[in-house]
Scaffold this motif. Structure first.
Motif, PDB file in Angstrom:
ATOM      1  N   LEU A 274      -9.728 -27.608  12.990  1.00 52.12           N
ATOM      2  CA  LEU A 274     -10.808 -26.940  13.214  1.00 52.12           C
ATOM      3  C   LEU A 274     -11.339 -25.772  12.347  1.00 52.12           C
ATOM      4  O   LEU A 274     -11.848 -25.793  11.209  1.00 52.12           O
ATOM      5  CB  LEU A 274     -11.705 -26.143  14.582  1.00 52.12           C
ATOM      6  N   ASN A 275     -10.329 -25.291  12.121  1.00 53.09           N
ATOM      7  CA  ASN A 275      -9.325 -24.155  11.094  1.00 53.09           C
ATOM      8  C   ASN A 275      -8.118 -24.229  10.989  1.00 53.09           C
ATOM      9  O   ASN A 275      -6.811 -24.056  11.902  1.00 53.09           O
ATOM     10  CB  ASN A 275     -10.140 -22.541  12.326  1.00 53.09           C
ATOM     11  N   GLU A 276      -7.170 -23.568  10.053  1.00 54.49           N
ATOM     12  CA  GLU A 276      -5.892 -23.743   9.629  1.00 54.49           C
ATOM     13  C   GLU A 276      -6.059 -22.137  10.065  1.00 54.49           C
ATOM     14  O   GLU A 276      -6.566 -20.860   8.418  1.00 54.49           O
ATOM     15  CB  GLU A 276      -5.118 -24.585   8.465  1.00 54.49           C
ATOM     16  N   PRO A 277      -5.468 -21.002  10.733  1.00 51.27           N
ATOM     17  CA  PRO A 277      -5.587 -19.968  10.849  1.00 51.27           C
ATOM     18  C   PRO A 277      -4.790 -18.691   9.760  1.00 51.27           C
ATOM     19  O   PRO A 277      -4.802 -18.408   9.443  1.00 51.27           O
ATOM     20  CB  PRO A 277      -5.207 -19.553  12.216  1.00 51.27           C
ATOM     21  N   PHE A 278      -3.378 -20.220   9.341  1.00 51.57           N
ATOM     22  CA  PHE A 278      -2.197 -18.920   8.635  1.00 51.57           C
ATOM     23  C   PHE A 278      -2.625 -19.586   7.782  1.00 51.57           C
ATOM     24  O   PHE A 278      -2.210 -19.161   6.465  1.00 51.57           O
ATOM     25  CB  PHE A 278      -1.378 -19.768   9.681  1.00 51.57           C
ATOM     26  N   ASP A 340       4.551 -26.737  19.581  1.00 53.42           N
ATOM     27  CA  ASP A 340       4.966 -26.844  17.660  1.00 53.42           C
ATOM     28  C   ASP A 340       4.174 -26.365  16.829  1.00 53.42           C
ATOM     29  O   ASP A 340       4.633 -25.704  15.984  1.00 53.42           O
ATOM     30  CB  ASP A 340       5.126 -28.780  16.915  1.00 53.42           C
ATOM     31  N   ARG A 341       2.734 -25.302  17.759  1.00 50.13           N
ATOM     32  CA  ARG A 341       1.817 -24.746  16.736  1.00 50.13           C
ATOM     33  C   ARG A 341       2.921 -23.813  16.327  1.00 50.13           C
ATOM     34  O   ARG A 341       3.437 -22.895  16.909  1.00 50.13           O
ATOM     35  CB  ARG A 341       0.856 -24.173  17.680  1.00 50.13           C
ATOM     36  N   PRO A 342       2.404 -23.212  14.768  1.00 51.03           N
ATOM     37  CA  PRO A 342       2.868 -22.188  14.340  1.00 51.03           C
ATOM     38  C   PRO A 342       2.229 -21.141  14.680  1.00 51.03           C
ATOM     39  O   PRO A 342       0.797 -21.047  15.012  1.00 51.03           O
ATOM     40  CB  PRO A 342       2.339 -22.253  13.446  1.00 51.03           C
ATOM     41  N   THR A 343       3.145 -19.726  15.118  1.00 53.36           N
ATOM     42  CA  THR A 343       2.496 -18.851  15.333  1.00 53.36           C
ATOM     43  C   THR A 343       2.014 -17.520  14.453  1.00 53.36           C
ATOM     44  O   THR A 343       1.261 -16.549  14.573  1.00 53.36           O
ATOM     45  CB  THR A 343       3.300 -17.716  16.422  1.00 53.36           C
ATOM     46  N   ASP A 356       3.548 -26.344   5.362  1.00 54.41           N
ATOM     47  CA  ASP A 356       4.095 -27.633   6.171  1.00 54.41           C
ATOM     48  C   ASP A 356       4.800 -26.141   7.778  1.00 54.41           C
ATOM     49  O   ASP A 356       3.949 -26.573   8.730  1.00 54.41           O
ATOM     50  CB  ASP A 356       5.307 -28.166   6.126  1.00 54.41           C
ATOM     51  N   GLN A 357       5.366 -25.054   7.952  1.00 58.70           N
ATOM     52  CA  GLN A 357       5.456 -24.095   8.514  1.00 58.70           C
ATOM     53  C   GLN A 357       4.377 -23.110   8.709  1.00 58.70           C
ATOM     54  O   GLN A 357       4.763 -23.150  10.483  1.00 58.70           O
ATOM     55  CB  GLN A 357       6.433 -23.437   8.230  1.00 58.70           C
ATOM     56  N   SER A 358       3.423 -22.993   7.526  1.00 55.74           N
ATOM     57  CA  SER A 358       2.243 -22.474   8.422  1.00 55.74           C
ATOM     58  C   SER A 358       0.950 -23.705   9.736  1.00 55.74           C
ATOM     59  O   SER A 358       0.251 -23.518   9.516  1.00 55.74           O
ATOM     60  CB  SER A 358       1.497 -21.852   7.378  1.00 55.74           C
ATOM     61  N   ARG A 359       0.673 -24.744   8.498  1.00 57.85           N
ATOM     62  CA  ARG A 359       0.052 -25.448   9.367  1.00 57.85           C
ATOM     63  C   ARG A 359      -0.150 -26.056  10.743  1.00 57.85           C
ATOM     64  O   ARG A 359       1.344 -26.452  11.206  1.00 57.85           O
ATOM     65  CB  ARG A 359       0.287 -26.846   8.396  1.00 57.85           C
ATOM     66  N   VAL A 360      -0.815 -25.697  11.237  1.00 60.09           N
ATOM     67  CA  VAL A 360      -1.770 -25.920  12.915  1.00 60.09           C
ATOM     68  C   VAL A 360      -1.321 -27.784  12.797  1.00 60.09           C
ATOM     69  O   VAL A 360      -0.514 -28.442  13.806  1.00 60.09           O
ATOM     70  CB  VAL A 360      -2.164 -25.467  13.750  1.00 60.09           C
TER      71      VAL A 360
END
Ligand code: BGC
Length: 623
Positions: A274-278, A340-343, A356-360
């Protein structure tokens, strides 16, 4: 869902009650007072209870029983969502009367009446999914009807008419029926017309969808939402434009035009977040390039469903759809929680590493649609979410019932017409994914069948996390999406139109002047491949090692072992035979001194895939 009564319903009930009291007629045939069917409302989900499919609930509770002793927390999470509403799929004609996979339409409608509390409205979600030549660009959900005139006749008479006859029965007039109309069909006509099966299916899809919309919208209480794929499919400028043209054309083929469509539903059975917060801004520069140019986003500016629904809404209204259309997003499996979800956003200065490191979204490629490993359940069903105002969302819905397979990971004979699509095979490097692995879960059954392992993972990786006590906390409720695809905001980089690299039917326009050798002409080429069986993906990087810019480029090389290019992105293919000639795309003619451009392609080989030994750029040999 807390039962609530809409003002409208109260008014109807009050008016009817008044009428009965004031004019007691000497008619004894009716045991209940005649109540007019509710007039359709703007958002059918608001103020309504939602129908819970008891068959899906049973599967969930059985699954909870089976993990109870090994993982009681997981079992509790499963029980906490067992009463969530999921859609009922009419995935073949026999589903109308009921078949081995579950009871028929009347059962669900009767059960919805049972679940209905007094005068409170109840909404039941139905998926219309049986077009002739169904699933023309894949195999896992091929259907029973052929793409022929006879297939269309059966679709109309034995499928749509059979459904509408039941829905029109007076006893069901107080139900709100929300339909999802024919997942993937019109999107396939927009992007996949290089596949002969989609060409063959086109007239039947258009006439079939128009017929379904006309007939269903004739019934009071039915709300049609047309499937509009997802951001990773239609988000590119050309695809978005093309799909809205197709939606408009089909709407105009119906008996009520735009009024036969209540809204659109995106992400059906997909796992696009729904959203890529980063990654809120596709134009953000990393390593000197916008992040939308990364390998993962391939110049698509719509990174998530919030972006796509906002963009789609604006385009539809501009095309003439009424401004009160609403959007639904299938959030049943797009949660991407788990370990594996980035924070936080990456701190890398390398473009692809940053993305690649930012996407959920943890998929190998956004085109990977089958039983995605690592996915989790997404937002719980919710009416009128306010998170993304530009998206005009009527609801988050669970169209794909979590736990039901997208397709088998190896061939399984069946009598439903379903094929084996290697997108569901975890060992397969798919040409449709630029040669990347599918990322599908192993040991999957045929599409639509219960898949325990997948359900367990979806619950474990849910985001928002499932509270075993049944409360739905949203750990990220205030994560506004800037909706960067706002069309009033012109493309920040006008020299970079979307190349749509994965759509081979959409060749890039001719380069400005490919014969211009430019200044300099010295170059360095790296050519790398990723090979499998008889196919490969190549990545080619051209570096301008001169001190002058190159304006317009054409790279020539010879395949040593009869390899052939099947589709190419970020450049234009003008090859003949074993001599490849690749010219720039309209958006990348310039290679400044010291700079590199990159293009890629999929190809076939005969078991041996040696690299070309010599490259010439604008006639000059490269090192
Ligand atoms: C299948 C249908 C099934 C639906 C819901 C689709 O992929 O083709 O048979 O009803 O998923 O699980």
């Amino acid at each position: 869902m807390t039962p609530r009564m809409t003002t409208l319903r109260k008014n109807i009930a009050a008016a009817t009650a008044g009428m009965v009291l004031a004019a007691p007629l000497a008619v004894t045939a009716f045991t209940t007072p005649a109540v007019a069917a509710e007039t359709n409302v703007d958002n059918p989900f608001v103020g309504a209870d939602w129908y819970v499919n008891p068959y899906w609930s049973d599967n969930v509770n059985e699954e909870a029983d089976s993990v109870q002793s090994s993982d009681p927390t997981l079992a509790a999470k499963m029980r906490a969502i067992a009463d969530e509403p999921t859609a009922v799929w009419m995935d073949r004609t026999s589903a109308i009367e009921g078949n081995v996979d579950g009871p028929g339409l009347r059962f669900h409608l009767d059960e919805a009446l049972e679940q209905k509390q007094g005068n409170d409205p109840i909404v039941l979600q139905l998926v219309i999914y049986n077009l002739p030549g169904r699933d023309c660009y894949a195999l896992a959900s091929n259907g029973e009807l052929p793409a022929t005139a006879e297939g269309l006749r059966k679709y109309k008479e034995e499928y749509i008419d059979a459904i509408t006859e039941i829905l029109a029965e007076p006893k069901y007039r107080d139900l709100r029926i929300v339909t999802t109309i024919e997942p993937d069909s019109l999107p396939n006509l927009t992007t996949n017309m290089h596949d002969p099966k989609c060409v063959e299916a086109e007239p039947y899809y258009k006439e079939g969808v128009a017929y379904a919309l006309s007939e269903l919208s004739d019934i009071q209480g039915v709300y049609n939402y047309v499937d509009a794929a997802h951001s990773g499919w239609l988000g590119w400028e050309d695809n978005a434009t093309g799909s809205v043209q197709t939606f408009t054309e089909v709407a105009q083929m119906t008996n009520k035009g735009f009024d036969s469509i209540h809204g659109f539903v995106t992400n059906t059975a997909n796992t696009t977040p729904l959203n890529e917060p980063f990654l809120p801004d596709p134009s953000k520069q990393v390593g000197g390039q916008p992040i939308r140019s990364s390998d993962y986003y391939e110049w698509n500016t719509a990174f998530d469903e919030a972006d796509w629904t906002a963009d789609l809404y604006r385009r539809l209204v501009a095309a003439g759809f009424p401004s009160d259309i609403g959007m639904l997003v299938d959030t049943s499996r797009n949660g991407w929680g788990g370990p594996d979800r980035p924070t936080a956003a990456s701190t890398s200065s390398d473009l692809n590493t940053y993305v690649d490191q930012s996407r959920v979204d943890q998929r190998t490629h956004r085109g990977a649609w089958c039983n995605a490993a690592g996915a989790g359940i997404g937002e719980r069903p919710q009416a009128a979410p306010t998170d993304f105002p530009n998206s005009h969302l009527d609801a988050y819905v669970w169209v794909k019932p979590p736990g039901e397979s997208d397709g088998s990971s190896s061939e399984i004979p069946n009598d439903e017409g379903k094929g084996f699509d290697r997108m569901c095979d975890p060992t397969f490097n798919s040409p449709k994914l630029n040669g990347l692995l599918t990322g599908a879960l192993p040991n999957a059954p045929v599409s639509g069948k219960w898949f325990s392992e997948q359900f367990q993972e979806l619950v474990a990786n849910a985001y928002p996390v499932i509270d075993p006590d049944g409360v739905d906390p949203d750990p990220e409720p205030t994560d506004p999406d800037p909706e960067p695809t706002d069309p009033t905001d012109p493309d920040p980089d006008p020299t970079d139109p979307d190349p749509e690299p994965t759509d081979p039917t959409d060749p890039d326009p001719e380069p400005t002047d490919p014969t211009d050798p430019g200044e300099g002409g010295t170059c360095d080429v790296t050519y790398t491949t990723n090979d499998w069986n008889s196919g490969f993906t190549a990545t080619v990087k051209i570096t301008n090692t001169s001190t002058q810019p190159i304006n317009g480029w054409s790279l020539a090389f010879t395949f040593p072992a009869g390899q052939q290019i099947t589709n190419l992105w970020s450049a234009t293919n003008t090859s003949t035979g074993s001599t490849a000639t690749i010219t720039n795309a309209a958006w990348n003619p310039t290679i400044n001194a010291g700079q590199t451009v990159e293009f890629g392609f999929n190809g076939t080989h005969n078991g041996n895939n040696p690299a070309p030994t010599s490259f010439t750029l604008n006639g000059a040999t490269c090192s």
